[in-house]
Design an enzyme around this catalytic site. Structure first.
Site, PDB file in Angstrom:
ATOM      1  N   ASP A 171       9.312  -6.386  40.927  1.00 49.22           N
ATOM      2  CA  ASP A 171       9.197  -7.507  39.903  1.00 49.22           C
ATOM      3  C   ASP A 171       9.264  -8.657  40.626  1.00 49.22           C
ATOM      4  O   ASP A 171       9.503  -8.810  41.880  1.00 49.22           O
ATOM      5  CB  ASP A 171      10.102  -7.510  38.899  1.00 49.22           C
ATOM      6  N   GLU A 244      15.004  -6.740  39.270  1.00 51.95           N
ATOM      7  CA  GLU A 244      15.909  -7.331  40.101  1.00 51.95           C
ATOM      8  C   GLU A 244      16.200  -8.934  39.876  1.00 51.95           C
ATOM      9  O   GLU A 244      17.293  -9.397  39.909  1.00 51.95           O
ATOM     10  CB  GLU A 244      15.458  -7.151  41.671  1.00 51.95           C
TER      11      GLU A 244
HETATM   12 ZN    ZN Z   1      14.150 -10.094  45.866  1.00 51.90          ZN
END
Ligand code: ZN
Length: 591
Positions: A171, A244
């Site tokens: 992501d 994340e």
């Molecule tokens: Zn990162």
């Protein structure tokens, strides 16, 4: 008593007092000298006392040693795609295609990824990965964890060796619409711009650096190893989260849980090592010291919310301070009281500075000595005396770059303010969120109590009733004004990964092998740092002691991560792949 008597008596008593005062003068003098001496001692030993409190020691702490720099370790087979035009073009293609898929993470996404359509883009990412790394996918198709997390397992032949885990997230942070016009190329165009004068070029776009460069490098390395017939002894795990950028509760955390359920439980010895994004990359520090800076710890985290509730009313008849004015005073007061810089052995940065000082000492000093040098002669001397570490910390906090400043202290930043809806109405409810990244010496509780101690007197002076952390919200009468302190997300700082372990030596030996210095030698200084932010790797701390956050990349510190015009040098990505290709081989035996 007559007037005269009274006057005489008065005179007598004054006289007596004067005599007594003169008699006691030497005593007072001694007390004063004693007090000054005590104050002197208190000021001069303050840092030591401070250190003691954290180390629970009552003697001066030992001075940390720079980790022994291992010899470079050569892998059995060397692959250097960064030296090959066709390979570099291939890396450009891979990275550019990855950037074109807008895998954005938003704060308000549903905890169940199946219930939020914004996650569906990750299906496209998975299809792209399968097409781009066919050998890996055909031989060892990834397990899908919590729908969009990916976990590849390349089983090793020797079951007695603990698995190694490579992490890279899919992501990216969103692109605010307000910044779109500042991008040279649209953020998801994945534009590849070749250099005129040398090999390679730049791929532009959100995620080009964070973290699609790492994902491309890791997957390319294992694709290459498998294509070349490599047979690994140690099991390789490749984990890829999909949130994340919003702390990884759906991706990395689920992958960690899946591993906990499937691997033999050896606590923090379950995995041999974990390598994830982070650290301060590969580069050149002040004084020309060529370094690689893996991070061995992450600072803590705390969001504090201040909520002010006041009676509303018409803005034509305001009180002296509106709730927005009061909130501003509180924030201004916080900002005029920044956290103090400190340096103790609890912070691996002390070790890093000692490494740097050693490196500078061995250089021709006349060429590096200058007023601007962060570690000037005096500071290098101070580093060798625990009583002077507070001075070094203050210098780093004052003269260091913005990255360096906060590796020696807690940061505080007011990031959100909400309040007011109408130009002619007094706001009844104002809210502010202050974010903290907590120093290695401190803790969530300490930051909370400091925060409350700071804002309470200001709030009370403004007529606010203060409700501290963890106190029940009171019933507020309509005429009352209240400040409430609450906290949101928080994490303590992580444990420090060892720098005297075989795993760290293997990492450092690989770094020295792959990232030769300007002179072509294998003598790069590998020095530990900490991260001011957090990574997915923290979800694996209960499975592993040797967690290293390191972008093996010469370009990553210039790549505008998280901001406008993020970009990445493709030859640097190819070189990162070369690093992972070597690391996997070097760590493929008992460490
Ligand atoms: Zn990162």
């Amino acid at each position: 008593m007559t007037m005269e008597d009274r006057a005489k008596a008065h005179d007598d008593s004054s006289l007596e007092k004067a005599v007594a005062a003169r008699r006691s003068a030497p005593r007072w003098r001694w007390i004063t000298i004693g007090l000054i001496a005590l104050l002197y001692l208190a000021f001069n030993s303050a840092p030591v006392l401070h250190t003691c409190r954290h180390l629970r020691l009552h003697r001066r702490p030992a001075i940390p040693q720079c980790p022994t720099q291992p010899e470079a370790i050569a892998p059995n087979s060397t692959w250097e795609p960064q030296e090959d035009d066709a390979e570099i073009e291939l890396f450009a293609q891979r990275l550019s295609d990855a950037v074109k898929i807008p895998t954005m993470s938003f704060d308000d996404m549903d905890m169940d990824p199946r219930k939020d359509a914004r996650f569906e883009i990750f299906n496209e990412m998975h299809a792209y990965l399968a097409k781009t790394y066919p050998v890996l996918h055909e031989r060892f198709p990834p397990q899908k964890i919590n729908t969009y997390g990916l976990l590849w397992t390349i089983p090793g032949r020797d079951a007695s060796l603990r698995p190694a885990l490579y992490l890279a997230h899919q992501d990216v942070v969103p692109v605010p619409a307000s910044t779109l016009d500042q991008w040279t190329f649209p953020p998801f165009s994945g534009e590849y711009e070749r250099y005129d004068d040398r090999r390679g070029g730049l791929v532009w776009g959100r995620g080009a650096s964070d973290d699609k460069a790492m994902l491309t490098a890791v997957l390319s390395a294992f694709e290459e190893l498998l294509k070349s017939g490599w047979e690994n002894q140690r099991t390789i795990l490749i984990g890829s989260g999909f949130d994340e950028e919003v702390s990884g509760p759906r991706g990395a955390l689920s992958i960690a849980e899946a591993l906990k359920a499937s691997l033999p439980d050896r606590g923090r010895q379950t995995l041999e090592f974990v390598i994830d994004e982070g650290g301060l990359g590969v580069g050149v520090q002040q004084g020309g010291v060529e370094v690689a800076l893996p991070a061995v710890a992450e600072k803590g985290y705390l969001d504090v919310t201040m909520t002010i509730k006041t009676p509303g009313g018409h803005s034509s008849m305001p009180p002296d301070h509106t709730s927005i004015g009061m909130m501003s005073s509180l924030i201004a007061h916080l900002e005029s009281n920044p956290h103090e810089a400190m340096l103790t052995p609890a912070n691996p940065v002390l070790t890093h500075l000692i490494c740097m000082a050693n490196a500078l000492e061995t250089k021709a000093l006349q060429t590096v000595e200058s007023e601007n040098l962060l570690l000037d002669k005096q500071t290098r001397k101070d580093l060798r005396d625990p009583r002077k570490w507070h001075r070094v910390a203050r210098r780093v906090a004052k003269l260091g770059s913005r990255t360096e400043r906060y590796i020696v202290k807690t940061s505080q930043a007011a990031d959100i303010v909400l309040g007011g809806v109408k130009a002619n109405a007094l706001p009844e409810h104002v809210e502010a969120v202050v974010n903290h990244r907590i120093a290695m010496e401190s803790s969530v509780d300490e930051i909370k109590s400091r925060f409350e101690d700071l804002v309470r007197p200001v709030a009370e002076r403004l007529g606010l009733k203060v409700v501290g952390f963890d106190k029940k919200a009171p019933d507020v009468k309509p005429e009352e004004s209240v400040l409430m302190l609450t906290y949101g997300r928080f994490t303590e700082h992580t444990p420090v990964s060892p720098t005297d372990s075989a795993q760290f030596r293997a990492l450092a030996g690989t770094i020295r092998q792959v990232f030769t210095t300007e002179s072509g030698k294998h003598d790069r200084l590998v020095s530990p740092v900490i991260m001011t932010g957090n990574t997915d790797s923290r979800h694996f701390l209960s499975l592993c002691e040797n967690v290293y956050r390191f972008n093996p990349n010469r370009y990553s510190e210039q790549s505008a991560k998280h901001t406008v015009n993020e970009n990445m040098d493709v030859a640097a990505v190819a070189e990162s792949a070369s690093f992972f290709h070597a690391l996997a081989q070097i760590t493929d035996e008992k460490l």
